[in-house]
Each structure stands twice: as structure tokens, then as C-alpha cells.
Design a protein around this motif. Structure first.
Motif, short mmCIF file in Angstrom:
data_model
loop_
_atom_site.label_atom_id
_atom_site.label_comp_id
_atom_site.label_asym_id
_atom_site.label_seq_id
_atom_site.Cartn_x
_atom_site.Cartn_y
_atom_site.Cartn_z
N GLY A 119 0.78 -1.13 -0.01
CA GLY A 119 0.04 0.00 -0.03
C GLY A 119 0.78 1.38 -0.09
O GLY A 119 1.95 1.37 0.51
N ASN A 120 0.16 2.47 -0.57
CA ASN A 120 0.87 3.73 -0.65
C ASN A 120 -0.28 4.51 0.07
O ASN A 120 -1.13 4.88 -0.66
N LEU A 121 -0.19 4.58 1.51
CA LEU A 121 -1.23 5.45 2.11
C LEU A 121 -0.59 6.84 2.76
O LEU A 121 0.57 6.96 3.18
N PRO A 122 -1.31 7.58 3.08
CA PRO A 122 -0.87 8.83 3.74
C PRO A 122 -0.43 8.56 5.10
O PRO A 122 -0.99 7.44 5.69
N PHE A 123 0.36 9.19 5.60
CA PHE A 123 0.92 9.11 6.91
C PHE A 123 -0.33 8.95 8.11
O PHE A 123 -0.13 8.18 9.05
N SER A 124 -1.47 9.93 7.90
CA SER A 124 -2.43 9.89 8.95
C SER A 124 -3.04 8.55 8.90
O SER A 124 -3.76 8.30 10.03
N VAL A 125 -3.13 7.80 7.94
CA VAL A 125 -3.70 6.47 7.92
C VAL A 125 -2.63 5.36 8.13
O VAL A 125 -3.06 4.40 8.98
N SER A 126 -1.41 5.36 7.69
CA SER A 126 -0.39 4.16 7.76
C SER A 126 -0.10 4.10 9.31
O SER A 126 0.12 3.03 9.63
N THR A 127 0.09 5.24 9.99
CA THR A 127 0.35 5.10 11.44
C THR A 127 -0.57 4.44 12.22
O THR A 127 -0.04 3.23 12.73
N PRO A 128 -1.76 4.74 12.36
CA PRO A 128 -2.78 3.78 13.28
C PRO A 128 -2.96 2.52 12.60
O PRO A 128 -3.11 1.58 13.29
N LEU A 129 -2.73 2.44 11.17
CA LEU A 129 -2.90 1.11 10.62
C LEU A 129 -1.62 0.02 10.98
O LEU A 129 -1.93 -1.08 11.51
N ILE A 130 -0.67 0.64 11.00
CA ILE A 130 0.47 -0.14 11.77
C ILE A 130 0.47 -0.54 12.96
O ILE A 130 0.50 -1.72 13.46
N ILE A 131 -0.20 0.12 13.94
CA ILE A 131 -0.44 -0.09 15.19
C ILE A 131 -1.55 -1.08 15.26
O ILE A 131 -1.16 -2.01 16.02
N LYS A 132 -2.49 -0.93 14.59
CA LYS A 132 -3.50 -2.06 14.79
C LYS A 132 -2.72 -3.56 13.92
O LYS A 132 -3.15 -4.59 14.58
N TRP A 133 -1.98 -3.36 12.87
CA TRP A 133 -1.49 -4.89 12.40
C TRP A 133 -0.29 -5.31 13.40
O TRP A 133 -0.16 -6.44 13.47
N LEU A 134 0.35 -4.46 14.11
CA LEU A 134 1.21 -4.90 15.28
C LEU A 134 0.52 -5.58 16.38
O LEU A 134 1.05 -6.94 16.84
N GLU A 135 -0.63 -5.12 16.52
CA GLU A 135 -1.45 -5.63 17.68
C GLU A 135 -2.12 -7.29 17.16
O GLU A 135 -2.00 -8.24 17.74
N ASN A 136 -2.15 -7.02 15.80
CA ASN A 136 -2.59 -8.31 15.22
C ASN A 136 -1.78 -9.37 15.09
O ASN A 136 -2.04 -10.42 15.29
N ILE A 137 -0.47 -8.78 14.97
CA ILE A 137 0.81 -9.71 14.79
C ILE A 137 0.84 -10.37 16.37
O ILE A 137 1.03 -11.43 16.31
N SER A 138 0.64 -9.68 17.33
CA SER A 138 1.08 -10.17 18.52
C SER A 138 -0.16 -11.20 18.89
O SER A 138 -0.03 -12.16 19.79
N LYS A 139 -1.20 -10.99 18.39
CA LYS A 139 -2.48 -12.09 18.66
C LYS A 139 -2.43 -12.97 17.48
O LYS A 139 -3.38 -14.01 17.61
N ARG A 140 -1.60 -13.00 16.39
CA ARG A 140 -1.65 -13.84 15.21
C ARG A 140 -3.14 -13.82 14.80
O ARG A 140 -3.56 -14.95 14.46
N ASP A 141 -3.56 -12.81 14.47
CA ASP A 141 -5.14 -12.72 13.95
C ASP A 141 -5.15 -11.54 12.86
O ASP A 141 -4.23 -11.31 12.29
N GLY A 142 -6.32 -11.40 12.30
CA GLY A 142 -6.47 -10.43 11.14
C GLY A 142 -5.59 -11.11 10.06
O GLY A 142 -5.52 -12.34 9.93
#
Ligand code: SAM
Length: 306
Positions: free
Chosen positions: A141-164
Motif C-alpha cells: 500500500g501507498n497510504l498517507p501517514f495519517s492512515v498508515s500510522t494507526p494502521l501499523i499499530i493495528k497490524w502490530l496488535e494483530n501480529i501479537s495475537k496472530r489474527d487478522g
């Protein structure tokens, strides 16, 4: 063998250029939404190559816009690409791409920050054990910072739970970051989740510590870690945390290493275990409460006067 040769040779039929699609559908980039488009196919090919080989891969592209990166993804011979785009103006142009590559494009009109079906978006047979090599699934993806920052935080949480999207294993991500809207230079970062996390603590705790330390990024870390603790014990507990974690109090957040953060999280975890109220303590709630108390005192005085 024959199928993979066919995939490698996949080429989109002649289509209007991205510039022409933009004109055709009057797709003016909305600066308020930090939109800007990559029109040069050589640049989009270069971004997509950072993901590694995509032959027969399943890809989710976030924020395809007019579809420049999408074309490069399709030309890389993928099995399928799932497009998630928030702005409805782009859907007809993306539909045109889908018609040109039958059976290869799925389009979702939605917001990636709230879309919660990525854990079921790909064929089940692609699933890998966490310890194995990553599955043949990529997020690009090529997203603006305002979206990619919360998105990465959401995905890091997904990684920790191995979901999404990480329910399938260590799904790789290739994301571009632009400093400012319209800036031509883009940084492309390719992420592969680690088998073993560097900090073995609950995600919420790690996020709390890292977010707190970085909230005053120009100050010394002893000033920021204080707000992890209620006012009454702030100085004493912050000193104790830094001492036990062996972190020099006059380092600035950007000077802290992964080892420092690990150590801070491990010690903070022990402190939370000893005082369970500590983990839910939120400095901002305390500030709001204080402000409200001040305001209500002020109102009382005013009523008295009236
Ligand atoms: N990928 C295209 C390119 O490189 O030319 C467009 C890039 S533009 C910087 C960002 C795109 O992401 C826009 O199409 C925008 O509508 C879309 N977008 C922004 N926020 C989004 C969100 N929360 N969910 C899905 N798409 C989003």
C-alpha cells in the motif's frame, strides 16, 4: 509448471494510462485526504519489486486509488489481488482494471482501519505455521501517514495475537511512506513479522510504554516516563523504573535502543504486577479530571456571585 509459466507471462491488455483514467473519471487528488497518485509505471514496478516475487501470490492492496500500483501487482503475475479503497470515486476505474484481468481482482469499497475481514480474505490452504516461512500472502500500500500510522499499530496488535491478516502466518507487508503530500520521494519499507518478538510482553503494555516515552520526543526520557505513574508517586517510581531497567535518564527517546525498551517494558510489567491499578492508570484521564474539578469550582463561585 504450465500454469506457473502462464502466470509469469501474464500481461494486462492495452488499457488507458493512469493519467487518462484520472482524466476520464475526473479523479482530482484531494489534498485534505492527503491523496497523491503515482503515475510512472517504472516507479510502481520498483515499489512492487520490494515485496519480492509475487508470482502466484495473493495480495491485498490498501488504498489503490486510480490503480498505478495495482497494475504493477497484476503484471507481477499474482494469483489474485484484493483492493480496499475508501474513496468511491476510484471504484469505476478499478472496475476497468478488474475487467481487463478477469478473476484476478476483488474490489472492496471500505475503510482499511475498520475493515475486519482480512482474517478470512484468503484461501485457507495458504495458511502456514507461525514458525514456518511466510505464507504467499502480501499486503502492499501507498497510504498517507495519517492512515498508515494507526494502521501499523493495528497490524502490530494483530501480529501479537496472530489474527487478522496474520492468522495465515507471518504475512509480509510492503508499505510506502511519504513525508509530505506531493513529495516525490517515497520510502518503501518491507516488513516480515519475526518468529519471536523482541519484547515478550502484552501488546497493550508495550504500546503504552513506547507511546509514553515518545510523547515528549525532544525531552529526556526521565521526563516522559514520569507520566506512567500517578502524580503522588511519580518522581520516585520513575526513578525506580529507570534504575532497575538500567536506562540513563538523560537519553532522549530517539536514543533508546530496542534493548532499552525491552528492559523498560519488563520492569514496568513487574511494577504493574505488584500494583495492578498501575496498568490502567492514564495520565490524560488524571489531567481531564483535574481540569473538570477546577471548572466545577469556578462554576460554583460564579453561581454564588449570581
Ligand atoms: N495507491 C495510489 C497511488 O499510489 O497512486 C493512491 C495513493 S494515495 C496517497 C492514498 C489512497 O488511499 C487514496 O486512494 C485514498 O482514497 C486511499 N485511502 C485513504 N485512507 C484510506 C482508508 N482508511 N482505507 C482505504 N483506503 C484509503
Amino acid at each position: 509448471m504450465a500454469a506457473s509459466r502462464q502466470a509469469a507471462m501474464f500481461r494486462l491488455p492495452p488499457l488507458p494510462t493512469i493519467g487518462e483514467i484520472i482524466k476520464l473519471f475526473k479523479l482530482k487528488a484531494e489534498k485534505q485526504l492527503s491523496q497523491n497518485f503515482l503515475l510512472d509505471l517504472r516507479l510502481t514496478d520498483k515499489i512492487v519489486r520490494k515485496a519480492g516475487s509475487l508470482k502466484d501470490a495473493h495480495v491485498c492492496e490498501v488504498g489503490p486509488g486510480p490503480g498505478g500500483i495495482t497494475r504493477s501487482i497484476l503484471n507481477a503475475g499474482v494469483a489474485e489481488v484484493l483492493l480496499i479503497e475508501k474513496d468511491p470515486r476510484f471504484i469505476p476505474g478499478l472496475q476497468m482494471l478488474s475487467d481487463a484481468a478477469p478473476g484476478k481482482v476483488r474490489i472492496v469499497h471500505g475503510d482499511i482501519l475498520t475493515y475486519n475481514k482480512l482474517g478470512k480474505a484468503f484461501p485457507e490452504h495458504l495458511m502456514k505455521n507461525w514458525e514456518d516461512d511466510p505464507p504467499d500472502i502480501h499486503i502492499i500500500g501507498n497510504l498517507p501517514f495519517s492512515v498508515s500510522t494507526p494502521l501499523i499499530i493495528k497490524w502490530l496488535e494483530n501480529i501479537s495475537k496472530r489474527d487478522g491478516p496474520f492468522r495465515y502466518g507471518r504475512t509480509q507487508m510492503t508499505l510506502t511512506f511519504q513525508k509530505e503530500v506531493g513529495e516525490v520521494d517515497v520510502t518503501v519499507i518491507h516488513f516480515t513479522p519475526l518468529v519471536q518478538p523482541k519484547i515478550e510482553q502484552p501488546f497493550k503494555l508495550v504500546e503504552k510504554v513506547v507511546r509514553t516515552v515518545f510523547q515528549f520526543r525532544r525531552k529526556y526520557c526521565h521526563q516522559s516516563v514520569r507520566v506512567l505513574f500517578p502524580e503522588a508517586e511519580r518522581l520516585e517510581k520513575a526513578e525506580q523504573l529507570l534504575k532497575l531497567a538500567d536506562v540513563d535518564p538523560i537519553l532522549r527517546p530517539t536514543q533508546l535502543s530496542m534493548f532499552h525498551f525491552k528492559s523498560l517494558c519488563d520492569v514496568y510489567r513487574k511494577m504493574c504486577d505488584e500494583d495492578p491499578k498501575l496498568f490502567t492508570y492514564n495520565y490524560r484521564d488524571e489531567l481531564t479530571e483535574k481540569r473538570n474539578r477546577k471548572r466545577s469550582r469556578f462554576c460554583k463561585t460564579k453561581d454564588d456571585v449570581i
